[in-house]
Every structure is written in C-alpha cells, then in structure tokens.
Write a protein that holds these residues in place. Structure first.
Motif, short mmCIF file in Angstrom:
data_model
loop_
_atom_site.label_atom_id
_atom_site.label_comp_id
_atom_site.label_asym_id
_atom_site.label_seq_id
_atom_site.Cartn_x
_atom_site.Cartn_y
_atom_site.Cartn_z
N ARG A 61 0.86 -1.19 0.00
CA ARG A 61 0.00 0.00 0.00
C ARG A 61 0.89 1.24 0.00
O ARG A 61 2.01 1.24 0.50
CB ARG A 61 -0.96 0.00 1.17
CG ARG A 61 -0.31 0.20 2.48
CD ARG A 61 -1.22 0.03 3.64
NE ARG A 61 -0.28 -0.41 4.67
CZ ARG A 61 -0.57 -0.93 5.79
NH1 ARG A 61 -1.79 -1.12 6.11
NH2 ARG A 61 0.36 -1.28 6.62
N ILE A 83 -1.60 -1.43 -6.90
CA ILE A 83 -2.21 -0.85 -5.70
C ILE A 83 -2.64 0.58 -5.98
O ILE A 83 -2.15 1.22 -6.92
CB ILE A 83 -1.23 -0.87 -4.50
CG1 ILE A 83 0.07 -0.13 -4.86
CG2 ILE A 83 -0.95 -2.28 -4.05
CD1 ILE A 83 1.03 0.03 -3.70
N THR A 100 -0.57 -7.71 -6.08
CA THR A 100 0.15 -7.56 -4.82
C THR A 100 0.37 -8.92 -4.16
O THR A 100 -0.56 -9.70 -4.01
CB THR A 100 -0.65 -6.65 -3.87
OG1 THR A 100 -0.90 -5.42 -4.53
CG2 THR A 100 0.11 -6.39 -2.59
#
Length: 165
Positions: A61, A83, A100
């Motif tokens: 993130r 992301i 991810t």
C-alpha cells in the motif's frame, strides 16, 4: 538470467535487523547471495537509480509513492504492485503491474521486461513524460494558480451579487 543483480535500497520503521538478517539468509539459502546487495539507507538516490536498469516497486500500500516518481523521472522502466496510488501517479499503460503479493507474477514481469527491452524502454519514456507533465513544479503551480483564480473569481461574483441585493 545470470547477469541480473538485485539491489535492495532503503530503510524504515518496518525494517529491523531481524528482517535484514532474514533476507540475507534467504538469499544464501537460494544460492543468490552474491547477486544481492543490501544498500540500506541511500543518501544519493538518483545515483543509484541512474545505475539501475529496472525499478521494482512491490509495496502492499502507498499514498503518494515518491520513490516511484523518482525512478520514473530517472527514465527507469517500472514493475509495480497493482495498488492504489501507483496507477494514480503513473497511469495504467506506462508500467507493468503484478497482483500484490504474487511473487510468481513479479518474477514473470521482471523476465518479460528484460526479454522485451524495446517495449520496456518505450513504456519507461512514456511514463517519464506523463509524470513530468503531471508532477513537475511548473505543472503543479499552474494547477494551483487555476484553482486560486477560480476561487477569486467566485468570491468576486458572490460579492457583486451581495451588493446588488
């Protein structure tokens, strides 16, 4: 690919001696310790980026990924986690994304980037142009100026309407 070398740069609150030691052990266990350099905190980031061939951004993130912006402005091709924040900065079509946490997809993207070097270079150039047009000082200043002018104009119109009543 025998010529590939991995440089891990950076440090931070989540990086401890235990994590660093675990990474060293993993590299040794995989037989690639001689191909991995742990740079730690880097004072001249641009020099490291200029020496690299590819920038990998495997974050889980991000808000505003400054490291990514720095890499793109140095002309580096980028492979990044899919992301929020990354697509906002670079756009969808300029870099290679991987899901991810999907290490196989990351490895495939790295191999593909080197195998299709010409396409990778074109994407890197487009990404740099996009980031410079969007985040350069003059571009950001122009957008702020437009907002201020709109606010001033709006305030002037409201003032005139109030006087007319």
């Amino acid at each position: 690919m025998p010529g590939i070398r991995l440089w891990l740069a950076g440090s931070g609150a989540l990086q401890s001696d235990d994590v660093t030691e675990e990474l060293h052990q993993a590299a040794a266990h995989l037989g690639v310790a001689d191909k991995v350099r742990f740079l730690g905190a880097v004072s001249d980031v641009e020099q490291v980026l200029q020496a690299a061939d590819l920038f990998v951004f495997p974050s889980h993130r991000e808000g505003m990924p400054n490291a990514l912006i720095e890499a793109v402005t140095c002309g580096l091709p980028v492979i990044a986690s899919d992301i929020d924040g990354v697509r906002d900065v670079v756009g969808d079509e300029h870099i290679r994304f991987f899901p991810t946490g999907d290490t196989q997809a990351l490895a495939d993207a790295v191999l593909d980037a080197f195998a299709s070097a010409q396409v990778t270079a074109i994407k890197a150039d487009r990404a740099r142009n996009h980031v410079e047009a969007t985040f350069s000082l003059s571009s950001v200043a122009s957008r702020y100026e437009a907002v201020y002018r709109a606010l001033i104009l709006n305030e002037s119109l409201q003032t005139m309407q109030t006087r007319e009543r």
